[in-house]
Design an enzyme around this catalytic site. Structure first.
Site, mmCIF file in Angstrom:
data_model
loop_
_atom_site.group_PDB
_atom_site.id
_atom_site.type_symbol
_atom_site.label_atom_id
_atom_site.label_comp_id
_atom_site.label_asym_id
_atom_site.label_seq_id
_atom_site.Cartn_x
_atom_site.Cartn_y
_atom_site.Cartn_z
ATOM 1 N N ALA A 26 0.812 -1.219 0.000
ATOM 2 C CA ALA A 26 0.000 0.000 0.000
ATOM 3 C C ALA A 26 0.844 1.268 0.000
ATOM 4 O O ALA A 26 0.353 2.338 -0.319
ATOM 5 C CB ALA A 26 -0.943 -0.003 1.199
ATOM 6 N N CYS A 49 -28.583 19.323 -23.078
ATOM 7 C CA CYS A 49 -28.681 18.003 -22.459
ATOM 8 C C CYS A 49 -29.906 17.272 -22.990
ATOM 9 O O CYS A 49 -31.014 17.802 -22.950
ATOM 10 C CB CYS A 49 -28.777 18.156 -20.944
ATOM 11 S SG CYS A 49 -29.238 16.627 -20.100
ATOM 12 N N CYS A 52 -32.627 16.722 -20.007
ATOM 13 C CA CYS A 52 -33.325 17.811 -19.310
ATOM 14 C C CYS A 52 -34.773 17.935 -19.828
ATOM 15 O O CYS A 52 -35.058 17.638 -20.992
ATOM 16 C CB CYS A 52 -32.583 19.135 -19.513
ATOM 17 S SG CYS A 52 -31.232 19.414 -18.339
ATOM 18 N N ASP A 75 -33.099 5.302 -26.476
ATOM 19 C CA ASP A 75 -33.099 5.567 -27.920
ATOM 20 C C ASP A 75 -32.018 4.761 -28.650
ATOM 21 O O ASP A 75 -32.085 4.567 -29.850
ATOM 22 C CB ASP A 75 -32.875 7.065 -28.178
ATOM 23 C CG ASP A 75 -33.983 7.908 -27.554
ATOM 24 O OD1 ASP A 75 -35.162 7.562 -27.751
ATOM 25 O OD2 ASP A 75 -33.668 8.889 -26.854
ATOM 26 N N HIS A 114 -30.580 19.237 -13.654
ATOM 27 C CA HIS A 114 -29.394 18.712 -14.336
ATOM 28 C C HIS A 114 -28.201 18.550 -13.384
ATOM 29 O O HIS A 114 -27.317 17.724 -13.607
ATOM 30 C CB HIS A 114 -29.024 19.683 -15.472
ATOM 31 C CG HIS A 114 -27.892 19.242 -16.337
ATOM 32 N ND1 HIS A 114 -28.050 18.333 -17.353
ATOM 33 C CD2 HIS A 114 -26.568 19.581 -16.320
ATOM 34 C CE1 HIS A 114 -26.873 18.143 -17.945
ATOM 35 N NE2 HIS A 114 -25.965 18.877 -17.330
ATOM 36 N N ASN A 154 -24.316 4.422 -13.881
ATOM 37 C CA ASN A 154 -22.916 4.786 -14.108
ATOM 38 C C ASN A 154 -22.809 6.260 -13.797
ATOM 39 O O ASN A 154 -23.494 7.065 -14.415
ATOM 40 C CB ASN A 154 -22.511 4.588 -15.568
ATOM 41 C CG ASN A 154 -22.378 3.129 -15.914
ATOM 42 O OD1 ASN A 154 -22.024 2.300 -15.072
ATOM 43 N ND2 ASN A 154 -22.675 2.806 -17.147
ATOM 44 N N GLY A 160 -17.569 6.230 -17.719
ATOM 45 C CA GLY A 160 -18.166 6.192 -19.046
ATOM 46 C C GLY A 160 -19.559 6.777 -19.116
ATOM 47 O O GLY A 160 -20.252 6.593 -20.114
ATOM 48 N N SER A 162 -22.265 9.093 -20.100
ATOM 49 C CA SER A 162 -22.237 9.983 -21.257
ATOM 50 C C SER A 162 -22.844 11.338 -20.924
ATOM 51 O O SER A 162 -22.749 12.268 -21.709
ATOM 52 C CB SER A 162 -23.003 9.343 -22.413
ATOM 53 O OG SER A 162 -24.292 8.950 -21.986
ATOM 54 N N HIS A 165 -26.385 14.495 -16.193
ATOM 55 C CA HIS A 165 -27.761 14.558 -15.691
ATOM 56 C C HIS A 165 -28.052 13.287 -14.871
ATOM 57 O O HIS A 165 -27.783 12.184 -15.335
ATOM 58 C CB HIS A 165 -28.744 14.671 -16.861
ATOM 59 C CG HIS A 165 -30.102 15.115 -16.433
ATOM 60 N ND1 HIS A 165 -30.618 16.352 -16.746
ATOM 61 C CD2 HIS A 165 -31.041 14.506 -15.674
ATOM 62 C CE1 HIS A 165 -31.824 16.474 -16.220
ATOM 63 N NE2 HIS A 165 -32.104 15.363 -15.556
ATOM 64 N N HIS A 167 -29.250 10.067 -13.726
ATOM 65 C CA HIS A 167 -30.108 9.063 -14.355
ATOM 66 C C HIS A 167 -29.506 7.678 -14.176
ATOM 67 O O HIS A 167 -28.350 7.534 -13.788
ATOM 68 C CB HIS A 167 -30.256 9.357 -15.864
ATOM 69 C CG HIS A 167 -29.015 9.102 -16.667
ATOM 70 N ND1 HIS A 167 -27.904 9.925 -16.628
ATOM 71 C CD2 HIS A 167 -28.687 8.097 -17.530
ATOM 72 C CE1 HIS A 167 -26.968 9.453 -17.434
ATOM 73 N NE2 HIS A 167 -27.412 8.334 -17.994
ATOM 74 N N GLN A 169 -30.053 3.299 -15.731
ATOM 75 C CA GLN A 169 -30.599 2.490 -16.825
ATOM 76 C C GLN A 169 -31.182 1.199 -16.279
ATOM 77 O O GLN A 169 -30.813 0.738 -15.207
ATOM 78 C CB GLN A 169 -29.498 2.145 -17.827
ATOM 79 C CG GLN A 169 -28.855 3.359 -18.464
ATOM 80 C CD GLN A 169 -27.867 2.950 -19.533
ATOM 81 O OE1 GLN A 169 -28.207 2.231 -20.477
ATOM 82 N NE2 GLN A 169 -26.635 3.381 -19.379
ATOM 83 N N HIS A 282 -28.760 -6.275 -7.349
ATOM 84 C CA HIS A 282 -28.880 -7.681 -7.709
ATOM 85 C C HIS A 282 -30.095 -8.250 -6.996
ATOM 86 O O HIS A 282 -30.105 -8.372 -5.768
ATOM 87 C CB HIS A 282 -27.598 -8.448 -7.343
ATOM 88 C CG HIS A 282 -26.563 -8.406 -8.425
ATOM 89 N ND1 HIS A 282 -25.240 -8.728 -8.236
ATOM 90 C CD2 HIS A 282 -26.693 -8.094 -9.750
ATOM 91 C CE1 HIS A 282 -24.594 -8.608 -9.386
ATOM 92 N NE2 HIS A 282 -25.448 -8.220 -10.317
ATOM 93 N N HIS A 299 -24.382 -3.461 -5.335
ATOM 94 C CA HIS A 299 -22.926 -3.317 -5.396
ATOM 95 C C HIS A 299 -22.581 -1.893 -5.817
ATOM 96 O O HIS A 299 -23.160 -1.380 -6.771
ATOM 97 C CB HIS A 299 -22.328 -4.251 -6.464
ATOM 98 C CG HIS A 299 -22.531 -5.705 -6.209
ATOM 99 N ND1 HIS A 299 -21.752 -6.426 -5.342
ATOM 100 C CD2 HIS A 299 -23.416 -6.592 -6.724
ATOM 101 C CE1 HIS A 299 -22.145 -7.700 -5.343
ATOM 102 N NE2 HIS A 299 -23.157 -7.821 -6.161
ATOM 103 N N PHE A 313 -6.444 0.443 -12.137
ATOM 104 C CA PHE A 313 -6.532 -0.221 -13.429
ATOM 105 C C PHE A 313 -6.556 -1.720 -13.229
ATOM 106 O O PHE A 313 -5.835 -2.260 -12.405
ATOM 107 C CB PHE A 313 -5.334 0.166 -14.313
ATOM 108 C CG PHE A 313 -5.412 1.567 -14.828
ATOM 109 C CD1 PHE A 313 -6.253 1.888 -15.879
ATOM 110 C CD2 PHE A 313 -4.664 2.576 -14.240
ATOM 111 C CE1 PHE A 313 -6.341 3.190 -16.346
ATOM 112 C CE2 PHE A 313 -4.754 3.877 -14.703
ATOM 113 C CZ PHE A 313 -5.595 4.185 -15.765
ATOM 114 N N GLN A 324 -6.541 -7.929 -7.829
ATOM 115 C CA GLN A 324 -5.592 -7.742 -6.730
ATOM 116 C C GLN A 324 -5.834 -6.376 -6.112
ATOM 117 O O GLN A 324 -6.243 -5.443 -6.800
ATOM 118 C CB GLN A 324 -4.170 -7.857 -7.281
ATOM 119 C CG GLN A 324 -3.053 -7.760 -6.259
ATOM 120 C CD GLN A 324 -2.537 -6.337 -6.070
ATOM 121 O OE1 GLN A 324 -2.821 -5.457 -6.872
ATOM 122 N NE2 GLN A 324 -1.796 -6.122 -5.001
#
Ligand SMILES: [Zn+2]
Ligand SMILES: [Zn+2]
Ligand SMILES: [Zn+2]
Length: 342
Positions: A26, A49, A52, A75, A114, A154, A160, A162, A165, A167, A169, A282, A299, A313, A324
């Site tokens: 560490a 956006c 919005c 979409d 937003h 996310n 990632g 996008s 705002h 939200h 999925q 889950h 999670h 990484f 690890q």
């Protein structure tokens, strides 16, 4: 064996995979990524956006002037409900196998604002989000063609996302995806050999040990799992045995909204920046069978390692061998517990 000093590996009993823990590492010097963090505040409304209220999305559909949550079909859906059934085994060799995968992809905006997040929305606003998830899960889980409903968020460009705002999925699929399939097998095996639920037993053990518990309320406990892969990973479990949101009481919804607010605001205090993560629930498979072994949980997988810009990484041994970590789950849990109490 000294868990806080000696290299060792820990078993994740939920998926039967191992994580290598190297506590002595560490303190090694870091000469990697030192990117600058962008900390500009978001506006309450962004005319560009696509989430919005009142704005146009791809394909020209205009969002309504929604005031709380807003649900629509993605979409750019990765799955389509009208996909015809099909199974392919090229040359019948059992090596080139493909299956048609019908499914439904939806987007849920948490708020018309937003600039808000689960950490900065009010408790009442977050509770509305939980009720929207419950309605969506009830509807999708009742469809014959849908056997698993994945709700996930996310957050942050590093994960990632996008669009900032707030939200999430939903991807509802005909088949059980890989991760829940591994967890189903492990929970079923434990239930068959012990006649008890794996996560009920695990939560009880962690509540006795306390070392990895971050915080808890009436309905939920948040902890850094013994087998955590990501540096600041958190597992949120119901305290009583519940398979899915279909069994939630109104009090459970309130408790979950308070817990999500607490976990996300604690994360934001770790490095003093909006903390990126992938989060998802889950829940029991929705395949029409009883699942007494399945225990509802969420999670949180955040990528950050040691500052607002330095991420973990998954490369080298982690891609080729097993995941690890250096800093132990116990050290991280203590840090998060102190921040959660602030
Ligand atoms: Zn927006
Ligand atoms: Zn249980
Ligand atoms: Zn899980």
């Amino acid at each position: 064996m000294r868990l806080n000093e000696d290299p060792h590996r820990r078993l994740n009993p939920l998926n039967n995979e191992w994580v290598l823990v190297s506590p002595h590492r560490a303190t090694r010097p870091w000469q990697g990524e030192v990117a600058k963090l962008q900390t500009t505040a978001e506006p309450t409304y962004d005319p560009n956006c696509y989430l919005c209220p009142g704005n146009a999305r791809a394909g020209g559909i205009r969002n309504p002037a929604y005031e709380t949550t807003f649900v629509f079909q993605n979409d750019f859906a990765a799955l389509k409900p009208d996909t015809a059934k099909g199974h392919l085994d090229i040359e019948a060799a059992g090596l080139l196998i493909a299956e048609a995968e019908p499914g439904i992809c939806r987007v849920i905006c948490f708020s018309p604002r937003h600039d808000l997040t689960l950490a900065t929305m009010s408790a009442e606003e977050t509770e509305v989000v939980v009720h929207t998830w419950m309605e969506q899960f009830r509807e999708l889980s009742s469809l014959d063609s849908i056997h698993h409903v994945q709700i996930f968020e996310n957050r942050g460009a590093m994960m990632g996302a996008s669009n900032p705002h707030p939200h999430c999925q939903i991807w509802a699929t005909a088949s059980l995806p890989g991760e829940p399939a591994k967890e189903l097998a492990a929970q079923q095996a434990y239930f068959q050999s012990h006649r008890r639920c794996l996560l009920c037993d695990y939560v009880g053990l962690e509540q006795r040990q306390q070392a990895r518990v971050v915080c808890q309320n009436e309905g939920f406990v948040a902890l850094v799992p013994f087998w955590a892969v990501w540096p600041f990973e958190i597992l949120v479990c119901t305290r009583r045995h519940v398979g899915s949101m279909n069994e939630f009481t109104p009090q459970d919804a309130k408790s979950l909204s308070l817990m999500l607010h607490r976990v996300t605001s604690t994360y934001d205090r770790v490095f003093g920046v909006p903390f990126p993560y992938s989060m998802g629930f889950h829940q029991s498979p929705t395949d029409g069978n009883d699942h007494p072994e399945w225990h509802f949980h969420a999670h949180f997988y955040p990528p950050l390692l040691r500052s607002a810009t330095i991420r973990k990484f998954m490369v080298g041994f982690e891609m080729l061998g097993s995941p690890q970590r250096d800093i132990t789950p116990e050290v991280v849990a203590e840090k998060l517990r102190n921040l959660a109490a602030e």
